[in-house]
Design a protein around this motif. Structure first.
Motif, PDB file in Angstrom:
ATOM      1  N   GLN A 280       0.828  -1.199   0.000  1.00  0.00           N
ATOM      2  CA  GLN A 280       0.000   0.000   0.000  1.00  0.00           C
ATOM      3  C   GLN A 280       0.871   1.262   0.000  1.00  0.00           C
ATOM      4  OE1 GLN A 280      -3.541  -0.321  -0.033  1.00  0.00           O
ATOM      5  NE2 GLN A 280      -2.814  -2.394  -0.491  1.00  0.00           N
ATOM      6  N   LYS A 281       0.467   2.225  -0.792  1.00  0.00           N
ATOM      7  CA  LYS A 281       1.156   3.507  -0.805  1.00  0.00           C
ATOM      8  C   LYS A 281       0.752   4.324   0.422  1.00  0.00           C
ATOM      9  CE  LYS A 281       3.324   3.190  -4.801  1.00  0.00           C
ATOM     10  NZ  LYS A 281       4.805   3.233  -4.893  1.00  0.00           N
ATOM     11  N   ARG A 282       1.705   4.970   1.030  1.00  0.00           N
ATOM     12  CA  ARG A 282       1.428   5.760   2.210  1.00  0.00           C
ATOM     13  C   ARG A 282       1.918   7.187   1.998  1.00  0.00           C
ATOM     14  NH1 ARG A 282       0.218   2.557   6.571  1.00  0.00           N
ATOM     15  NH2 ARG A 282       0.626   4.292   7.990  1.00  0.00           N
ATOM     16  N   LYS A 283       1.306   8.126   2.722  1.00  0.00           N
ATOM     17  CA  LYS A 283       1.736   9.516   2.666  1.00  0.00           C
ATOM     18  C   LYS A 283       3.146   9.636   3.220  1.00  0.00           C
ATOM     19  CE  LYS A 283       0.620  14.107   4.476  1.00  0.00           C
ATOM     20  NZ  LYS A 283      -0.276  14.876   5.379  1.00  0.00           N
ATOM     21  N   LYS A 284       4.003  10.350   2.502  1.00  0.00           N
ATOM     22  CA  LYS A 284       5.375  10.515   2.951  1.00  0.00           C
ATOM     23  C   LYS A 284       5.441  11.407   4.177  1.00  0.00           C
ATOM     24  CE  LYS A 284       7.844   9.697  -1.381  1.00  0.00           C
ATOM     25  NZ  LYS A 284       8.554   8.518  -0.821  1.00  0.00           N
ATOM     26  N   ALA A 285       6.331  11.032   5.114  1.00  0.00           N
ATOM     27  CA  ALA A 285       6.525  11.832   6.319  1.00  0.00           C
ATOM     28  C   ALA A 285       7.444  13.011   6.022  1.00  0.00           C
ATOM     29  CB  ALA A 285       7.128  10.970   7.423  1.00  0.00           C
ATOM     30  N   LEU A 286       7.370  14.026   6.857  1.00  0.00           N
ATOM     31  CA  LEU A 286       8.308  15.132   6.780  1.00  0.00           C
ATOM     32  C   LEU A 286       9.634  14.667   7.375  1.00  0.00           C
ATOM     33  CD1 LEU A 286       9.038  18.094   6.248  1.00  0.00           C
ATOM     34  CD2 LEU A 286       8.141  18.617   8.547  1.00  0.00           C
ATOM     35  N   LYS A 287      10.653  14.606   6.542  1.00  0.00           N
ATOM     36  CA  LYS A 287      11.948  14.028   6.915  1.00  0.00           C
ATOM     37  C   LYS A 287      12.969  15.151   7.083  1.00  0.00           C
ATOM     38  CE  LYS A 287      15.367  10.908   4.795  1.00  0.00           C
ATOM     39  NZ  LYS A 287      15.610  10.074   3.592  1.00  0.00           N
ATOM     40  N   GLU A 288      13.583  15.235   8.283  1.00  0.00           N
ATOM     41  CA  GLU A 288      14.546  16.295   8.560  1.00  0.00           C
ATOM     42  C   GLU A 288      15.856  15.704   9.069  1.00  0.00           C
ATOM     43  OE1 GLU A 288      12.874  20.236  10.049  1.00  0.00           O
ATOM     44  OE2 GLU A 288      11.518  18.776  10.986  1.00  0.00           O
ATOM     45  N   LEU A 289      16.957  16.152   8.490  1.00  0.00           N
ATOM     46  CA  LEU A 289      18.286  15.723   8.900  1.00  0.00           C
ATOM     47  C   LEU A 289      18.719  16.518  10.130  1.00  0.00           C
ATOM     48  CD1 LEU A 289      20.906  14.104   8.268  1.00  0.00           C
ATOM     49  CD2 LEU A 289      21.592  16.023   6.813  1.00  0.00           C
ATOM     50  N   ILE A 290      19.087  15.815  11.215  1.00  0.00           N
ATOM     51  CA  ILE A 290      19.473  16.530  12.441  1.00  0.00           C
ATOM     52  C   ILE A 290      20.850  16.110  12.955  1.00  0.00           C
ATOM     53  CG2 ILE A 290      17.086  16.873  13.136  1.00  0.00           C
ATOM     54  CD1 ILE A 290      17.489  14.643  15.211  1.00  0.00           C
ATOM     55  N   GLY A 291      21.501  15.146  12.314  1.00  0.00           N
ATOM     56  CA  GLY A 291      22.810  14.721  12.782  1.00  0.00           C
ATOM     57  C   GLY A 291      23.338  13.559  11.964  1.00  0.00           C
ATOM     58  N   ILE A 292      24.444  12.993  12.439  1.00  0.00           N
ATOM     59  CA  ILE A 292      25.057  11.879  11.721  1.00  0.00           C
ATOM     60  C   ILE A 292      25.828  10.997  12.693  1.00  0.00           C
ATOM     61  CG2 ILE A 292      27.159  13.216  11.156  1.00  0.00           C
ATOM     62  CD1 ILE A 292      27.213  11.667   8.475  1.00  0.00           C
ATOM     63  N   ASP A 293      25.745   9.698  12.494  1.00  0.00           N
ATOM     64  CA  ASP A 293      26.615   8.738  13.173  1.00  0.00           C
ATOM     65  C   ASP A 293      27.760   8.396  12.236  1.00  0.00           C
ATOM     66  OD1 ASP A 293      25.171   8.564  15.508  1.00  0.00           O
ATOM     67  OD2 ASP A 293      24.117   6.718  14.976  1.00  0.00           O
ATOM     68  N   VAL A 294      28.965   8.577  12.697  1.00  0.00           N
ATOM     69  CA  VAL A 294      30.151   8.216  11.925  1.00  0.00           C
ATOM     70  C   VAL A 294      30.826   7.049  12.635  1.00  0.00           C
ATOM     71  CG1 VAL A 294      32.338   9.002  10.965  1.00  0.00           C
ATOM     72  CG2 VAL A 294      30.436  10.605  11.195  1.00  0.00           C
ATOM     73  N   PHE A 295      31.046   5.968  11.920  1.00  0.00           N
ATOM     74  CA  PHE A 295      31.670   4.784  12.494  1.00  0.00           C
ATOM     75  C   PHE A 295      33.168   4.833  12.181  1.00  0.00           C
ATOM     76  CE2 PHE A 295      27.247   3.915  12.190  1.00  0.00           C
ATOM     77  CZ  PHE A 295      26.950   3.037  13.223  1.00  0.00           C
ATOM     78  N   ILE A 296      33.969   4.719  13.230  1.00  0.00           N
ATOM     79  CA  ILE A 296      35.410   4.902  13.133  1.00  0.00           C
ATOM     80  C   ILE A 296      36.131   3.594  13.479  1.00  0.00           C
ATOM     81  CG2 ILE A 296      37.402   6.153  14.080  1.00  0.00           C
ATOM     82  CD1 ILE A 296      35.650   8.031  12.574  1.00  0.00           C
ATOM     83  N   HIS A 297      37.141   3.259  12.675  1.00  0.00           N
ATOM     84  CA  HIS A 297      38.047   2.150  12.990  1.00  0.00           C
ATOM     85  C   HIS A 297      39.268   2.748  13.677  1.00  0.00           C
ATOM     86  CE1 HIS A 297      40.750  -1.351  11.324  1.00  0.00           C
ATOM     87  NE2 HIS A 297      40.698  -1.330  12.642  1.00  0.00           N
ATOM     88  N   ALA A 298      39.429   2.452  14.977  1.00  0.00           N
ATOM     89  CA  ALA A 298      40.545   3.022  15.729  1.00  0.00           C
ATOM     90  C   ALA A 298      40.891   2.121  16.905  1.00  0.00           C
ATOM     91  CB  ALA A 298      40.196   4.420  16.243  1.00  0.00           C
ATOM     92  N   ASP A 299      42.202   2.026  17.212  1.00  0.00           N
ATOM     93  CA  ASP A 299      42.669   1.243  18.348  1.00  0.00           C
ATOM     94  C   ASP A 299      42.915   2.099  19.583  1.00  0.00           C
ATOM     95  OD1 ASP A 299      42.732  -1.322  17.102  1.00  0.00           O
ATOM     96  OD2 ASP A 299      44.506  -0.699  15.989  1.00  0.00           O
ATOM     97  N   ALA A 300      42.713   3.400  19.478  1.00  0.00           N
ATOM     98  CA  ALA A 300      43.002   4.323  20.581  1.00  0.00           C
ATOM     99  C   ALA A 300      41.987   4.182  21.710  1.00  0.00           C
ATOM    100  CB  ALA A 300      42.997   5.751  20.055  1.00  0.00           C
TER     101      ALA A 300
END
Length: 496
Positions: free
Chosen positions: A381-401
């Motif tokens: 079923q087709k649905r009404k699209k939600a209002l989508k807002e970008l508020i941040g980001i997850d960045v995945f880091i490879h580090a041994d520190a």
């Protein structure tokens, strides 16, 4: 009567006019034996089917086709729309993909239907009243097969759950229950942990259950649900689950009835359907004439019901019930002092054929005279699209520190628009705060959010990643953080 799958015209001559075309694949291991036995019974009972054989499985894999199914087989499946399939061996290593998963997803076979029924006293079981149907979502979840190695120590598998996928499988489960005279549908999820993915499945279940007031509904966390299924299976009627849980628990439920070898499976889609036993190819007993063909034969009964041949389905099912009731058993269900005769694959098929037209005397006879037509598969079923807002980001880091050192490096890329708010390791928050006892790997999720009153945008994502590169930080994956109609579309860190 010998069934020569490589010479389908010999079979067509036995069928009445206008037979239903069926694509048939014997498969690997015990597949050819149990397919031979099952087809022999179906045709002897008068199944009006025209067999179109294809080759799939191990030989095709080893010939260089990593999906295990060649182009001409796809042509046959799209033409007949009905697939009767034996078990397949997927070679180890080499990047080979599961043929079953490929077929189910490529053809849109969204619903895996697995009846798990006890046949006491003919077959030993601790739960003689068990009669459960498991409806498993077939296309999504971890079976998307999207996996990555991201660091020296961490691998990832993506769990994908969609609203259309949830809606279609849940509605199918309720429609199946209504069509088959069942009284209750139960949903199993783990939404106390996976609040977005399994949470969506549970939420959609509750929404759709309201459309079926004549059918009772309830929900259980999958671990306690599994425990109760093993202990009191008679408390369940129809159970609907996401893909992984359904795969595991339908095998458990089948074994509880007496043997996995007895369990059939139907894979139903909008355009095609596939019917198979739930067990594997068992190469260790292949060619020995000892495999139980019951799962595949009963899948054939489900196929006959699907194509509208209810009388033949009833005839085959009752002959099978009369055979096991008579104590004529293959090795997997044979019990000395209880079973009357141990037989092989071919002899079991002959015993069923000899009882065509009979009904069991103790076991409940199968009755499909008023059986409903195949359950409708609802389109997405087709649905009404939600209002989508970008508020941040997850960045995945490879580090041994250490985390404190990593946080210091990450904070140097902050600016007046965004800031570092959290670092997790395998989901648990380790900065700010965190406990020294927490074991950490080399895989870190670093969350940057827009500062108060500021708006995150894609240009800021690019700028952030540029600064991370300048700091020599090895970012391996990003996930942008959105709200949908103001509701966060991402999870908190554990401990946040």
């Amino acid at each position: 009567m010998t069934i020569h799958l490589k010479q389908p015209n010999q079979i067509l001559a036995q069928a009445s006019p206008l037979p239903v075309p069926v694509t048939v694949a014997p498969g690997d291991g015990i597949g050819p034996e149990i397919m031979q036995a099952s087809l022999k019974v179906l045709l002897a009972a008068g199944a009006n089917i025209a067999l179109e054989p294809i080759e799939i499985g191990k030989a095709v894999y080893l010939a260089g086709e990593t999906s295990g199914i060649p182009a001409n087989a796809w042509d046959s499946l799209r033409r007949t729309r009905i697939f009767y399939k034996g078990p397949v061996t997927t070679p180890q290593g080499g990047g080979y993909k599961s043929l079953n998963v490929t077929v189910r997803k490529a053809l849109g076979l969204l619903a895996n239907v697995r009846p798990c029924v006890a046949h006491a006293p003919a077959i030993a079981t601790r739960h003689p009243d068990m009669d459960v149907v498991i409806v498993r979502e077939n296309e999504e979840d971890l079976y998307a097969g999207i996996e990555h190695r991201q660091t020296d120590e961490v691998y990832q598998c993506l769990k994908l759950i969609s609203r259309p996928g949830c809606e279609r499988i849940v509605r199918y489960a309720f429609d199946y229950a209504r069509a088959h005279g069942r009284k209750k549908v139960t949903c199993f999820t783990k939404d106390n942990i996976m609040k977005l993915t399994d949470g969506l499945f549970h939420r959609v279940f509750d929404e759709i259950a309201a459309d079926y007031p004549d059918i009772a509904s309830d929900h259980m966390i999958v671990d306690i649900g599994a425990a109760r299924l093993a202990d009191t299976p008679h408390a369940f009627d129809v159970i609907v689950m996401p893909n992984l849980y359904g795969d595991i628990l339908s095998d458990v439920a089948a074994q509880i009835t007496g043997s996995v070898g007895l369990a059939p499976s139907a894979n139903i889609g909008e355009h095609c359907a596939m019917f198979e036993a739930i067990h594997g190819s068992a190469p260790d007993i292949a060619g020995q004439d000892i495999a139980n063909p019951s799962g595949l034969l009963l899948a054939g009964v489900m196929m006959l019901l699907h194509i509208g041949q209810h009388k033949v389905a009833e005839k085959v099912h009752n002959a099978w019930l009369a055979t096991i009731e008579a104590g004529i058993h293959t090795a997997d269900i044979f019990r000395p002092g209880h079973s009357a005769q141990k037989v092989g694959t071919a002899a079991f098929a002959e015993a069923v054929i000899a009882r065509l037209g009979q009904t069991p005397k103790v076991l409940t006879p199968a009755s499909y005279a008023t059986h409903a037509q195949a359950v409708t598969v609802w389109p997405a079923q087709k649905r009404k699209k939600a209002l989508k807002e970008l508020i941040g980001i997850d960045v995945f880091i490879h580090a041994d520190a250490p985390v404190a050192e990593l946080a210091d490096a990450l904070k140097t890329v902050e600016n007046g628009l965004f800031e570092l708010t959290m670092i997790t390791n395998r989901g648990i928050k380790v900065w700010p705060g965190g406990l020294p006892e927490t074991f950490c790997t080399d895989h870190w999720r670093c969350r940057f959010m827009a500062r108060e009153g500021k708006q995150f945008n894609r240009a800021m994502v690019v700028e952030l990643l540029r600064h991370l590169t300048q700091q020599g930080l090895d970012f391996i994956k990003t996930e942008q953080l959105y709200t949908f109609d103001g509701v966060p579309g991402f999870s908190l860190g554990q401990g946040q």
